[in-house]
Motif scaffolding. Structure first.
Motif, PDB file in Angstrom:
ATOM      1  N   ALA A   1      11.446  -5.790 -44.373  1.00  0.00           N
ATOM      2  CA  ALA A   1      12.740  -6.617 -43.961  1.00  0.00           C
ATOM      3  C   ALA A   1      12.332  -8.077 -43.998  1.00  0.00           C
ATOM      4  CB  ALA A   1      13.256  -6.236 -42.460  1.00  0.00           C
ATOM      5  N   GLN A   2      11.087  -8.379 -43.579  1.00  0.00           N
ATOM      6  CA  GLN A   2      10.467  -9.870 -43.507  1.00  0.00           C
ATOM      7  C   GLN A   2      10.310 -10.123 -44.922  1.00  0.00           C
ATOM      8  OE1 GLN A   2       7.634  -8.994 -40.392  1.00  0.00           O
ATOM      9  NE2 GLN A   2       8.439 -10.461 -39.513  1.00  0.00           N
ATOM     10  N   VAL A   3       9.499  -9.598 -45.693  1.00  0.00           N
ATOM     11  CA  VAL A   3       9.262  -9.699 -47.066  1.00  0.00           C
ATOM     12  C   VAL A   3      10.644 -10.193 -47.804  1.00  0.00           C
ATOM     13  CG1 VAL A   3       8.557  -8.916 -49.272  1.00  0.00           C
ATOM     14  CG2 VAL A   3       7.165  -8.787 -47.106  1.00  0.00           C
ATOM     15  N   ASN A   4      11.616  -9.139 -47.396  1.00  0.00           N
ATOM     16  CA  ASN A   4      12.781  -9.274 -48.213  1.00  0.00           C
ATOM     17  C   ASN A   4      13.706 -10.643 -48.037  1.00  0.00           C
ATOM     18  OD1 ASN A   4      14.276  -7.667 -50.173  1.00  0.00           O
ATOM     19  ND2 ASN A   4      15.609  -7.006 -48.683  1.00  0.00           N
ATOM     20  N   GLU A   5      13.492 -10.742 -46.562  1.00  0.00           N
ATOM     21  CA  GLU A   5      14.115 -12.358 -46.275  1.00  0.00           C
ATOM     22  C   GLU A   5      13.689 -13.440 -47.200  1.00  0.00           C
ATOM     23  OE1 GLU A   5      14.060 -14.887 -42.138  1.00  0.00           O
ATOM     24  OE2 GLU A   5      13.707 -12.671 -41.978  1.00  0.00           O
ATOM     25  N   ILE A   6      12.270 -13.425 -47.030  1.00  0.00           N
ATOM     26  CA  ILE A   6      11.911 -14.596 -47.625  1.00  0.00           C
ATOM     27  C   ILE A   6      12.079 -14.381 -49.301  1.00  0.00           C
ATOM     28  CG2 ILE A   6       9.568 -15.651 -48.433  1.00  0.00           C
ATOM     29  CD1 ILE A   6      10.881 -16.361 -45.264  1.00  0.00           C
ATOM     30  N   TYR A   7      11.910 -13.246 -49.989  1.00  0.00           N
ATOM     31  CA  TYR A   7      12.039 -13.092 -51.450  1.00  0.00           C
ATOM     32  C   TYR A   7      13.338 -13.485 -51.688  1.00  0.00           C
ATOM     33  CZ  TYR A   7      12.791  -9.949 -55.328  1.00  0.00           C
ATOM     34  OH  TYR A   7      13.310  -9.488 -56.654  1.00  0.00           O
ATOM     35  N   GLY A   8      14.485 -12.951 -50.907  1.00  0.00           N
ATOM     36  CA  GLY A   8      15.778 -13.331 -51.148  1.00  0.00           C
ATOM     37  C   GLY A   8      16.234 -14.689 -51.443  1.00  0.00           C
ATOM     38  N   THR A   9      15.494 -15.654 -50.693  1.00  0.00           N
ATOM     39  CA  THR A   9      15.960 -16.970 -50.938  1.00  0.00           C
ATOM     40  C   THR A   9      15.537 -17.835 -52.197  1.00  0.00           C
ATOM     41  OG1 THR A   9      13.660 -17.765 -50.029  1.00  0.00           O
ATOM     42  CG2 THR A   9      15.471 -17.159 -48.243  1.00  0.00           C
TER      43      THR A   9
END
Length: 126
Positions: free
Chosen positions: A86-94
């Motif tokens: 979830a944390q990786v996905n949060e940064i990746y998505g930006t």
């Protein structure tokens, strides 16, 4: 025919590979880890900072190849611990606007230099 992509704004390869290769209209970037290219040091403060450094390294390679995140068609994310998803996905998505690339995320037994995340990409040049 292939063209090697190289920039000092991304980490030096730590083995016998190129940062990226352009073949035809495709750009294949090697997996990036959280090495700060200015210092050569790993950014391992937390998984978000680590992911941001990985994405910044990818950004530098894309710029050198003459494209941006909108040209990425496929990514692969390698994680040491799926609990960080979830944390990786949060940064990746930006880093993406609108149409996201195809992707897989896999948990692995180990990554270079003991990092927690590695990301590789395939992009297309217009």
């Amino acid at each position: 025919m292939k063209t090697v992509v190289y920039t000092q704004n991304a980490p030096e390869p730590i083995g016998p590979y190129s940062q990226a290769i352009i073949a035809g209209n495709f750009v294949f970037a090697s997996g990036q880890i959280a090495i700060n290219p200015a210092t050569g040091n790993l950014v391992l403060d937390d998984i978000k900072a680590e992911t941001k450094q990985v994405m910044e390294n990818i950004k530098a390679i894309l710029i050198t190849a003459g494209i941006d995140f909108g040209h990425i068609i496929k990514t692969t994310i390698f994680l040491m611990d799926m609990q960080n998803f979830a944390q990786v996905n949060e940064i990746y998505g930006t880093y993406f606007k609108g149409d996201f690339p195809a992707r897989e995320t896999v948990q692995v037994a180990g990554l270079p230099k003991g990092v927690n995340v590695e990301i590789s990409i395939t992009a297309i040049k217009p």
